[in-house]
Design a protein around this motif. Sequence first.
Motif, mmCIF file in Angstrom:
data_model
loop_
_atom_site.group_PDB
_atom_site.id
_atom_site.type_symbol
_atom_site.label_atom_id
_atom_site.label_comp_id
_atom_site.label_asym_id
_atom_site.label_seq_id
_atom_site.Cartn_x
_atom_site.Cartn_y
_atom_site.Cartn_z
ATOM 1 N N ASN A 167 -59.970 29.358 20.796
ATOM 2 C CA ASN A 167 -58.784 29.856 19.487
ATOM 3 C C ASN A 167 -58.887 30.816 19.807
ATOM 4 O O ASN A 167 -57.214 31.774 19.501
ATOM 5 C CB ASN A 167 -58.196 29.579 18.843
ATOM 6 N N TRP A 255 -49.833 28.301 8.858
ATOM 7 C CA TRP A 255 -50.319 27.996 10.164
ATOM 8 C C TRP A 255 -50.070 27.186 10.986
ATOM 9 O O TRP A 255 -48.619 26.236 11.487
ATOM 10 C CB TRP A 255 -50.934 29.434 10.845
ATOM 11 N N ASP A 256 -51.096 26.332 10.004
ATOM 12 C CA ASP A 256 -50.735 24.726 11.201
ATOM 13 C C ASP A 256 -50.386 24.098 10.803
ATOM 14 O O ASP A 256 -49.665 23.281 11.869
ATOM 15 C CB ASP A 256 -52.245 24.082 10.206
ATOM 16 N N TYR A 282 -44.955 27.521 20.816
ATOM 17 C CA TYR A 282 -46.543 28.069 20.144
ATOM 18 C C TYR A 282 -46.236 29.490 20.172
ATOM 19 O O TYR A 282 -46.332 30.580 19.305
ATOM 20 C CB TYR A 282 -47.075 26.885 20.977
ATOM 21 N N LYS A 286 -46.562 32.391 17.561
ATOM 22 C CA LYS A 286 -47.266 33.562 17.636
ATOM 23 C C LYS A 286 -46.292 34.513 17.426
ATOM 24 O O LYS A 286 -47.617 36.520 17.134
ATOM 25 C CB LYS A 286 -48.459 33.972 18.982
ATOM 26 N N LYS A 291 -48.808 34.752 9.235
ATOM 27 C CA LYS A 291 -50.110 35.049 10.060
ATOM 28 C C LYS A 291 -50.942 34.004 10.532
ATOM 29 O O LYS A 291 -50.852 33.524 9.668
ATOM 30 C CB LYS A 291 -51.144 35.991 8.769
ATOM 31 N N GLU A 292 -51.333 33.537 11.796
ATOM 32 C CA GLU A 292 -52.395 32.753 12.106
ATOM 33 C C GLU A 292 -53.296 33.019 11.478
ATOM 34 O O GLU A 292 -54.534 33.989 11.479
ATOM 35 C CB GLU A 292 -52.706 33.512 13.825
ATOM 36 N N ARG A 294 -56.729 30.360 10.211
ATOM 37 C CA ARG A 294 -57.692 28.631 10.568
ATOM 38 C C ARG A 294 -58.467 28.521 9.351
ATOM 39 O O ARG A 294 -59.451 29.077 9.230
ATOM 40 C CB ARG A 294 -57.634 28.029 11.160
ATOM 41 N N CYS A 306 -58.856 34.741 12.119
ATOM 42 C CA CYS A 306 -57.848 35.183 11.893
ATOM 43 C C CYS A 306 -57.629 36.189 13.262
ATOM 44 O O CYS A 306 -58.997 36.206 13.531
ATOM 45 C CB CYS A 306 -57.084 36.408 10.646
ATOM 46 N N ARG A 307 -56.467 36.222 13.444
ATOM 47 C CA ARG A 307 -56.344 36.489 15.180
ATOM 48 C C ARG A 307 -56.542 38.306 15.564
ATOM 49 O O ARG A 307 -57.077 38.661 16.012
ATOM 50 C CB ARG A 307 -54.683 36.642 16.073
#
Length: 623
Positions: A167, A255-256, A282, A286, A291-292, A294, A306-307
Amino acid sequence: MAQKAKKKSKMRHAEYYDMQKTFDDLYAASKNGETFGHLMEIISAPNNIKLAFRNIKGNDGSHTAGTDGRTIESLAAMPEDKFVKLIQKQFRRYEPKAVRRVEIPKPNGKLRPLGIPCIIDRIVQQCILQVMEPICEAKFYEHSYGFRPCRSAENAISYAYGLAQMNKLHYVVDVDVKGFFDNVDHRKLLRQIWTLGIRDTKLIQIIKAMLKAPIVMPNGETVLPSKGTPQGGILSPLLANIVLNELDWWIASQWDEMVAHMEHPCKVTYYPNGAEKKYNSYTALKKSNLKEMRIVRYADDFKIFCRTKEDAEKTYYAVKDWLWKRLKLVISDEKSKVTNLRKRDSEFLGFRIKLRRKGNSWVITSNVCDKATKRISKEMAETIRAIQRSKTAEEISLNVGDYNAKVIGIQDYYCIATRVNLNFSDIARPINGQLLHRIDGIKKQGEIKNRYLRKRYGESRQMRWVGETPLVPLAYVQFKIPMRKSRKINPYTPEGRAEIHDNLRIDVKSMLWLMRHPIPYESVRYNDNRVSLYAGQDGKCAVTGKELDVQTCVCYRKSNECKKGNDSYQNLMLLSLQGWVIVSSENIESVAALVKEYSLNAKAITKVNKLRATAGLPLLAVE
């Protein structure tokens, strides 16, 4: 490997005691959003109480005394009906006994406080856990892995690897909650239980009483807790997951859940602002302001991936604020941080995870963490000293067996570190030196008689022997790709269980007849093992090999002086009436006739003679 087998057998126990359909129904109802107001009827049912005994009788904690000095042995010897009535009596007006506080050393030298409830309170907690768990499992977040059925640290590590490498979420928010188990807010926890749909007020009051149980400290002082749930209590891990489930879903909602609520997030296309270039939804997500992030969690140990660094820093402060405002939990600023996995490693569940450049991409690399390395070295050194101090051949064999079991367990856990071979080679070097210097008579040649050890270590040149006993090599281990938890696996649906194990091959109705018709004057342990034996012997006589008639079969004690107890599983066997006559009759002619009728071979006759010799009876001729 042994741990996985143990988990599978626990799921089978629910089938043995005819509780599986009840648990399945609770799970399905909870999935559908139903609430539960009369759970105490299920919790206090005789079958659920017997199942609780079965599930905890083998736990190490059940052999540790609480403040009343009693262990599982004192309950195991009771007649089954009296045991059931004793536990049912607890539920009518529950007043838990004081919890004994002990402190055990952590790898970092500090002490971890454990609360040890009295054995009756442990049975009560197990009864509640069995009924609450399927309800909670239906509401728990997919990526929390600690203390949940069919989930493991390996699954958590696999998901963490995937988030970082596949990811491309290269920034990790490490959050360390200060004294989580000691700071759980009781009022908030009880509200969370209610929100999950568990609305039996009597059950809520029992859980409240458990949380408020007095604690006897190591110095003898008695403390009345106003917050926290004791580590060591059977129900505590489930309660901890209930507390942090709210955090899981809050992170997921950022996010999810946005991705999940799209019908086809990676396929649906549209033209934003009239542009000719196609974007999928998707990609658009982004590019949004969301904020992405998980989360992967194992009990109170969790990481948020996080990204970007900016997103990770914002997430850190947001989570810190949320934990305090919602759960009254404080994080340690010294131990909590944002880590760029491309530059530094991050510790999780005993592993150090980092990304390294490979061509145009970043790939995961992981090592056994320093704390774990020190702990393994210390444990192995102590086990070697135990072998050195052994005075008899039997003692040497037992201590070498203990050494082998520890090595196999450590290898099975840490083999998912990508650099495990190098890590274990470094750990093994001084350990091998200690073996050579401390233990006399180590040989390089010998025979591996155990089939499992032969398959696993038969090709290794590092194998050694102490007398005739093989000593398995610590450094003989290779990286294994960690397994993700399959979404199909579910202990509370028939389809999900089929992914874990085959259905029982035996006649379930006959086994349930045994369970429902205990021998009144025998102990709870005897009757429990009687059911186990039917499953363990595949419903067949241990002597003749013929199908058992459960209404006439005999549960036979092999010896009156068994080291593990006369009513232990090892000392019992199920026999048909004919099998019982063969091992216990003084009339050698009638026994010989039955041996001929059932065509018992030399091996079976030797087994029969061993039993007859123990009983002081004449032996059969072995042809």
